[in-house]
Design a protein around this motif. Structure first.
Motif, short mmCIF file in Angstrom:
data_model
loop_
_atom_site.label_atom_id
_atom_site.label_comp_id
_atom_site.label_asym_id
_atom_site.label_seq_id
_atom_site.Cartn_x
_atom_site.Cartn_y
_atom_site.Cartn_z
N ALA A 62 -28.38 31.72 -98.55
CA ALA A 62 -28.23 32.14 -99.95
C ALA A 62 -26.86 31.75 -100.48
O ALA A 62 -26.74 31.25 -101.60
N TYR A 68 -33.49 26.78 -96.61
CA TYR A 68 -34.66 27.50 -96.09
C TYR A 68 -34.19 28.65 -95.22
O TYR A 68 -33.30 28.48 -94.37
N VAL A 127 -35.31 36.57 -97.29
CA VAL A 127 -34.90 35.54 -98.28
C VAL A 127 -34.75 36.17 -99.66
O VAL A 127 -33.99 35.67 -100.49
N ARG A 128 -35.45 37.29 -99.90
CA ARG A 128 -35.40 37.88 -101.24
C ARG A 128 -34.15 38.72 -101.47
O ARG A 128 -33.52 38.64 -102.53
N ALA A 186 -31.15 36.51 -102.01
CA ALA A 186 -31.29 35.82 -103.30
C ALA A 186 -30.88 36.76 -104.43
O ALA A 186 -30.18 36.37 -105.36
N SER A 226 -35.80 32.75 -104.65
CA SER A 226 -36.33 32.53 -103.30
C SER A 226 -37.80 32.92 -103.28
O SER A 226 -38.26 33.70 -104.12
N MET A 255 -35.15 28.60 -100.75
CA MET A 255 -34.19 29.24 -101.66
C MET A 255 -33.59 28.13 -102.53
O MET A 255 -33.29 27.04 -102.02
N LEU A 315 -37.30 25.17 -106.31
CA LEU A 315 -37.98 26.09 -105.39
C LEU A 315 -39.41 25.60 -105.12
O LEU A 315 -39.90 25.65 -103.99
#
Lengths: 99, 484
Positions: free
Chosen positions: B157, B169, B177-178, B181, B188, B214, B221
């Motif tokens: 991130a 990635y 990943v969220r 982000a 993401s 990401m 994306l």
């Protein structure tokens, strides 16, 4: 629920982990706090519900043919901690014996 | 070089390369120089400068339609195996480990000509919400370096947010990943479980782990997702659906009904987060979307079910690290048991050991039914809630995290408080559905806030089109680089 020090020691043994006494106290407190939070699940009625171990329907999934995969031997050996005469070498693990 | 790389998406960069305004080598060199310049952010464990530059030297600038990602600088969370390269999972136990094969994500990217410029910092074995549990030290949030970037894909991130790569990635087991982000102001995607192969991704919790892209904008994306999605014979849980074709399908869609589980917004969510989220709902409403209050009655139990299931699976997956064939080995050996226990105790960090212990407990005889099986039953109820909700709406909206980025060290002493950071992201992983995090504003301290768009299984297209709508409505929140 609280998890006592004896149970922590058993769990660490099953996990092949060691901890100092002070760390066991901390772990006991922390896991007890987490398990206390998890007690909320007791309130959920799951009568007749089948456990779901994967979130997807596996009908569309397929298993590949079971064929041998050749990986470069030299590359694998780069991760070996010790190689003697092209063989993996592990420490002497019989207590009391010399290396 | 006058071309503005940082504010350009991949298609714009490709046009500039074709028009000879910039070369592939200049592009890669630009990002590598920035990655080195901002090394204090600790977003990279390893920068692959020489290999990356060699790959793009003399690369043909004339790209065909299906070479959209060719020459694009990409970074990978250090959980993806790359043959011949160190893959550490940010753990002491794997700090010297050289991968013997490529992960499917890495091989698909390389086959399409993408240039991996480095491997990113992360929480050890992807266990964490802040990137503080790394053998290599925490990655820093570029918006405020005294704060965490979120985890576990924190390094990825940061590398996207600070403009140290074009795309990255990570993997998302419970929000990984969220959450980062959201904390760093980027986009993401956690794809549907089974949409992207886990082959060659070091395992944390196998029924939940899912690689995801990401990026700073929705076009990138989509391109990043299309490059790696699709069936893989090496991961029997991947869907047999053809690879996604999202980028070419991005379009304006007719306003639809969007569900909001308002009951989940009541407790423990910062006022600024709720305010920003509600202002996004207003934007949808003004455009004709219907916002509907939906019920997810079992979602409040997601965090407990998640931490039982994920730690149980982790306890099993991490049993392979024994100090024998590869990885760290203790020098303190007086017998076989000592060899195992000392290698693991010295090689794993505190959070990993805590989760292994918890996972061993919930799997142990006497507690298995009460914890692991019970959690798996609750998981079915959570999925059923989502199935029911999607019968009356096209997607569900939620904030990504209850707070913005917190101070480094603030939550380390209390694991349960740290785990609560994941409360809004874990339901999605248990149900195996896709979810995206996109920027939706800033709090009173000027820290980014993210919102989630959650969809039906394999309906990533709807998520992308809704995010694309929001990007056009609020362009100032997208393509934003935190470090100029």
């Amino acid at each position: 629920m609280s998890i006592d020090k004896l149970t922590i020691k058993k769990v660490l043994g099953l996990s092949a982990l060691k901890a100092k006494e002070s760390e066991i106290d901390t772990l006991s407190e922390q896991l007890s706090s987490i398990l206390e939070h998890m007690k909320a699940l007791d309130a959920v009625d799951v009568t007749g519900i089948k456990p779901m171990f994967f979130g997807i329907d596996k009908d569309n999934c397929s298993v590949r043919a079971d064929e041998p995969v050749v990986v470069e031997r030299a590359l694998i050996k780069t991760n070996a901690l010790s190689i003697v005469d092209d063989l993996y070498c592990v420490p002497n693990i019989i207590a009391g014996d010399d290396e | 070089m006058s071309f503005d790389i940082l504010n350009s998406n991949i298609p714009t960069i490709n046009s500039a390369i074709k028009d000879k305004k910039i070369s592939h080598r200049e592009l890669v060199d630009f990002y590598i120089k920035r990655a080195k310049k901002y090394s204090k952010l600790n977003s990279y464990i390893n920068i692959m400068e020489q290999e990356a530059l060699e790959k793009v030297t003399n690369m043909d600038p004339d790209l065909s339609a299906n070479e959209i990602i060719k020459g694009i600088p990409v970074s990978l969370k250090d959980i993806f195996l790359m043959k011949g390269h160190k893959t550490t999972c940010a753990s002491k136990i794997l700090s010297d480990h050289v991968a013997t094969y490529d992960s499917t994500v890495a091989s698909r990217l390389q086959n399409k000509g993408a240039v991996v410029i480095g491997k990113n910092n992360m929480d050890e074995f992807a266990m964490g919400s802040s990137n503080e549990h790394s053998f290599y030290g925490p990655a820093l949030n570029p918006w405020d370096e005294s704060r965490v970037p979120g985890g576990s894909s924190g390094g990825s991130a940061v590398s996207v947010s600070a403009g140290l790569c074009q795309i990255s990635y990570g993997t998302d087991t419970g929000g990984s990943v969220r959450l980062p982000a959201s904390y760093t102001g980027i986009c993401s995607l956690k794809p549907t479980y089974g949409r992207v192969s886990r082959y060659g991704v070091i395992a944390f919790a196998s029924s939940l782990d899912q690689p995801g892209p990401m990026a700073r904008n929705i076009e990138d994306l989509a391109i990043a997702f299309d490059a790696v999605s699709g069936h893989d014979p090496n991961d029997s849980n991947t869907s047999s659906l053809p690879p996604s074709n999202i980028y070419k399908g991005l379009k304006n869609i007719e306003p639809c009904t969007l569900g909001v589980p308002y009951e989940l917004l009541s407790d423990g969510i910062d006022k600024d987060v709720v305010k920003c989220f509600e202002s996004s709902l207003e934007i949808f409403k003004k455009a004709g979307y219907v916002i509907k209050d939906i019920k997810l009655p079992h979602a409040k139990h997601s965090l407990d079910a998640y931490y039982i299931i994920s730690t149980g699976e982790a306890s099993s997956n991490l049993a392979r690290y024994d100090g024998i064939r590869y990885g760290y080995r203790t020098s303190n050996i007086s017998g076989l048991k000592d060899l195992y226990e000392n290698s693991r105790s010295e090689g794993f960090g505190t959070e990993v050991k805590r989760r292994i212990a918890l996972g061993t407990f919930v799997l142990s005889a006497g507690y298995y039914d009460a914890y692991f099986v019970k959690a798996a039953k609750v998981r079915r109820l959570i999925r059923q809630d989502f199935d029911n909700a999607f019968s009356s709406c096209s997607a569900i909206l939620l904030p990504t995290a209850p707070t913005t980025a917190f101070k480094i060290g603030e939550k380390l002493a209390d694991p349960m408080t740290m785990y609560l950071s994941d409360v809004l992201t874990v339901p999605v992983n248990l149900a195996a559905i896709p979810a995206m995090s996109i920027p939706c504003g800033f709090d009173s301290k000027s820290l980014p806030i993210g919102m989630q768009i959650i969809g039906k299984h394999f309906d990533e297209m709807t998520l992308f089109n809704l995010a694309y709508f929001m990007q056009r409505q609020r362009p100032e929140l997208f393509n934003r680089v935190s470090v100029k």
